[in-house]
Design a protein around this motif. Sequence first.
Motif, PDB file in Angstrom:
ATOM      1  N   VAL A   2       0.516  -0.939   0.370  1.00 53.64           N
ATOM      2  CA  VAL A   2      -0.075  -0.010   0.193  1.00 53.64           C
ATOM      3  C   VAL A   2       0.597   0.885  -0.493  1.00 53.64           C
ATOM      4  O   VAL A   2       0.243   2.240  -0.736  1.00 53.64           O
ATOM      5  N   SER A   3       1.608   1.292   0.722  1.00 54.67           N
ATOM      6  CA  SER A   3       2.717   2.683   0.979  1.00 54.67           C
ATOM      7  C   SER A   3       3.535   2.574  -0.203  1.00 54.67           C
ATOM      8  O   SER A   3       3.359   3.858  -0.671  1.00 54.67           O
ATOM      9  N   GLN A   4       3.835   1.741  -1.143  1.00 52.95           N
ATOM     10  CA  GLN A   4       4.551   1.957  -1.905  1.00 52.95           C
ATOM     11  C   GLN A   4       3.836   2.418  -3.467  1.00 52.95           C
ATOM     12  O   GLN A   4       4.458   3.027  -4.234  1.00 52.95           O
ATOM     13  N   TRP A   5       2.726   1.683  -3.401  1.00 56.23           N
ATOM     14  CA  TRP A   5       2.296   2.124  -3.923  1.00 56.23           C
ATOM     15  C   TRP A   5       1.398   3.756  -4.655  1.00 56.23           C
ATOM     16  O   TRP A   5       1.135   4.982  -4.930  1.00 56.23           O
TER      17      TRP A   5
ATOM     18  N   HIS B 260       1.496   5.994  15.342  1.00 53.95           N
ATOM     19  CA  HIS B 260       2.934   6.323  14.574  1.00 53.95           C
ATOM     20  C   HIS B 260       3.726   5.958  13.344  1.00 53.95           C
ATOM     21  O   HIS B 260       4.316   4.889  13.368  1.00 53.95           O
ATOM     22  N   ALA B 261       2.468   6.374  11.756  1.00 51.70           N
ATOM     23  CA  ALA B 261       3.246   6.062  11.099  1.00 51.70           C
ATOM     24  C   ALA B 261       4.172   6.455  10.154  1.00 51.70           C
ATOM     25  O   ALA B 261       4.339   8.537  10.220  1.00 51.70           O
ATOM     26  N   PRO B 262       5.279   6.520   9.392  1.00 48.83           N
ATOM     27  CA  PRO B 262       5.631   7.250   8.806  1.00 48.83           C
ATOM     28  C   PRO B 262       5.507   8.413   7.707  1.00 48.83           C
ATOM     29  O   PRO B 262       4.008   7.732   6.816  1.00 48.83           O
ATOM     30  N   ARG B 263       6.527   9.274   7.171  1.00 48.25           N
ATOM     31  CA  ARG B 263       5.668  10.093   5.581  1.00 48.25           C
ATOM     32  C   ARG B 263       6.535   9.407   4.322  1.00 48.25           C
ATOM     33  O   ARG B 263       7.826   9.216   4.447  1.00 48.25           O
ATOM     34  N   PRO B 264       5.587   9.574   3.626  1.00 45.44           N
ATOM     35  CA  PRO B 264       6.740   9.385   2.180  1.00 45.44           C
ATOM     36  C   PRO B 264       7.949   9.512   2.282  1.00 45.44           C
ATOM     37  O   PRO B 264       8.853   8.481   1.786  1.00 45.44           O
TER      38      PRO B 264
ATOM     39  N   ILE C 181       0.137   9.815   9.244  1.00 46.15           N
ATOM     40  CA  ILE C 181      -1.096   9.171   9.262  1.00 46.15           C
ATOM     41  C   ILE C 181      -2.135   9.897  10.775  1.00 46.15           C
ATOM     42  O   ILE C 181      -2.305   8.826  11.624  1.00 46.15           O
ATOM     43  N   PRO C 182      -3.243   9.946  10.815  1.00 45.72           N
ATOM     44  CA  PRO C 182      -4.339  10.505   9.679  1.00 45.72           C
ATOM     45  C   PRO C 182      -3.639  12.049   9.321  1.00 45.72           C
ATOM     46  O   PRO C 182      -2.992  13.145   9.577  1.00 45.72           O
ATOM     47  N   SER C 183      -4.103  12.703   8.024  1.00 39.96           N
ATOM     48  CA  SER C 183      -3.436  14.431   7.223  1.00 39.96           C
ATOM     49  C   SER C 183      -4.138  15.141   8.445  1.00 39.96           C
ATOM     50  O   SER C 183      -5.112  14.413   7.736  1.00 39.96           O
ATOM     51  N   GLY C 184      -3.457  15.170   8.268  1.00 40.30           N
ATOM     52  CA  GLY C 184      -4.226  16.639   9.729  1.00 40.30           C
ATOM     53  C   GLY C 184      -5.010  17.735   8.508  1.00 40.30           C
ATOM     54  O   GLY C 184      -6.015  18.533   8.638  1.00 40.30           O
ATOM     55  N   HIS C 185      -4.372  18.125   7.253  1.00 41.11           N
ATOM     56  CA  HIS C 185      -5.083  18.780   6.179  1.00 41.11           C
ATOM     57  C   HIS C 185      -6.351  18.216   5.992  1.00 41.11           C
ATOM     58  O   HIS C 185      -7.356  19.142   5.774  1.00 41.11           O
ATOM     59  N   ALA C 186      -5.797  16.860   5.246  1.00 46.02           N
ATOM     60  CA  ALA C 186      -7.256  16.447   5.379  1.00 46.02           C
ATOM     61  C   ALA C 186      -8.797  16.753   6.074  1.00 46.02           C
ATOM     62  O   ALA C 186      -9.805  16.588   5.843  1.00 46.02           O
ATOM     63  N   GLN C 187      -8.386  15.646   7.470  1.00 44.74           N
ATOM     64  CA  GLN C 187      -9.165  15.631   8.425  1.00 44.74           C
ATOM     65  C   GLN C 187      -9.444  16.828   8.961  1.00 44.74           C
ATOM     66  O   GLN C 187     -10.717  17.170   9.084  1.00 44.74           O
ATOM     67  N   THR C 188      -8.682  18.497   9.171  1.00 41.12           N
ATOM     68  CA  THR C 188      -9.479  19.026   9.075  1.00 41.12           C
ATOM     69  C   THR C 188     -10.476  20.494   8.789  1.00 41.12           C
ATOM     70  O   THR C 188     -11.500  20.596   9.019  1.00 41.12           O
TER      71      THR C 188
ATOM     72  N   VAL D 242       4.192  14.937   1.762  1.00 31.33           N
ATOM     73  CA  VAL D 242       4.591  15.226   3.000  1.00 31.33           C
ATOM     74  C   VAL D 242       3.065  13.014   3.498  1.00 31.33           C
ATOM     75  O   VAL D 242       2.676  13.287   4.548  1.00 31.33           O
ATOM     76  N   HIS D 243       2.405  13.119   2.175  1.00 27.47           N
ATOM     77  CA  HIS D 243       1.057  12.019   2.828  1.00 27.47           C
ATOM     78  C   HIS D 243       1.229  10.945   1.581  1.00 27.47           C
ATOM     79  O   HIS D 243       1.305  10.932   0.586  1.00 27.47           O
ATOM     80  N   PHE D 244       1.134  10.075   2.235  1.00 28.33           N
ATOM     81  CA  PHE D 244       0.323   8.272   1.125  1.00 28.33           C
ATOM     82  C   PHE D 244      -1.810   8.784   0.699  1.00 28.33           C
ATOM     83  O   PHE D 244      -1.755   9.745   1.700  1.00 28.33           O
ATOM     84  N   PRO D 245      -1.712   8.021   0.104  1.00 31.48           N
ATOM     85  CA  PRO D 245      -3.067   8.257   0.064  1.00 31.48           C
ATOM     86  C   PRO D 245      -4.172   8.070   0.637  1.00 31.48           C
ATOM     87  O   PRO D 245      -5.240   7.962   1.382  1.00 31.48           O
TER      88      PRO D 245
END
Length: 334
Positions: free
Chosen positions: A4-7, A76-80, A98-105, A142-145
Amino acid sequence: MDAVSQWGVNLTLTLQRLSPGLDGIMRFLSFLGREEFFLILVTFLYWCVDTAWGMQALGILLLSDYTNGLTKWVFHAPRPYWIDPRVKTLSTEASYGIPSGHAQTGTALWGLLATIVKKPWAWAAAAALVFAISLSRLYLGVHFPHDVIAGWLIGGLILSAYLWIQPRAIRWLHPRPAAFQVAAALALTCIMLGLALAVRAALAGVTDPPSWDTQAAAHPLAAGERATDPRSLDGVVTVLGVLFGAGAGLVLMRRYAPFDPRGPWSKRLTRLVVGLVVLVGLRVGLGAIFPQEPLAVGLLFRCMRYTVVGLWTIWLAPWVFLRVGLAARAPSPG
């Protein structure tokens, strides 16, 4: 790296083929999800449009930011760009991914404002803006999908919870004495701090791969910026300081400085400029003079600084506006 991260990395690499042509646009879209933009938006709504709109926007922003910080610690997951050197670092972040603060907020805030406006175009605009901001985070590396999708889902849950809890909390608090309301704001702040410390303590035995920091540090950093600092308490303390300051400030504003945010646009915009100049001065100036070490003392003074910011925004600025003739008193209810 899992599949998933590779994609996700592959998608980012595909988007970054459009770099540097779209760098400026994507950085601007990303700015629309940053603290600095929300500071302008909330003060504009509160001081110049509708105090209830401004308070609701601030409330859901604080709730989302606090929840996002705790959820990042849980996953506690990394960024790309922390794990793949091929990803161009068009922006840097020290927190977990995870999760994206920009997407969440964005989902929570713009969804709230669309709910308030109650127009189809508002929902369409909110959806388009959230998608564009989220796409910018993928492009910037800075984020995965899956970070973004998680942000959308959690943001939607926060919006639903806020719309259910907020009116009930107001009805419960409104008839109570002012001292009780301030004490309730302090109690909520303490409870949220305790929960944050408990979640962070649960991670004490979990270590992150050293390669994350090494890879992140290989990219250009601003002066004084750390490559990674994902367990910092700064964000949580900031939220809690503003929360208490705004909560106490709302009680004091209603009692001593009830103001009408309407009026000529010349006065509204003057309020915005004057208020923001003082607010930024407090935020930056107090940050420069308050001690940052040792850590516990630094966090205490950080909380005090953002409490002052909350008090200025919600109570003291309206009090000044009334005294200098930039605002009129709010009409008496009924």
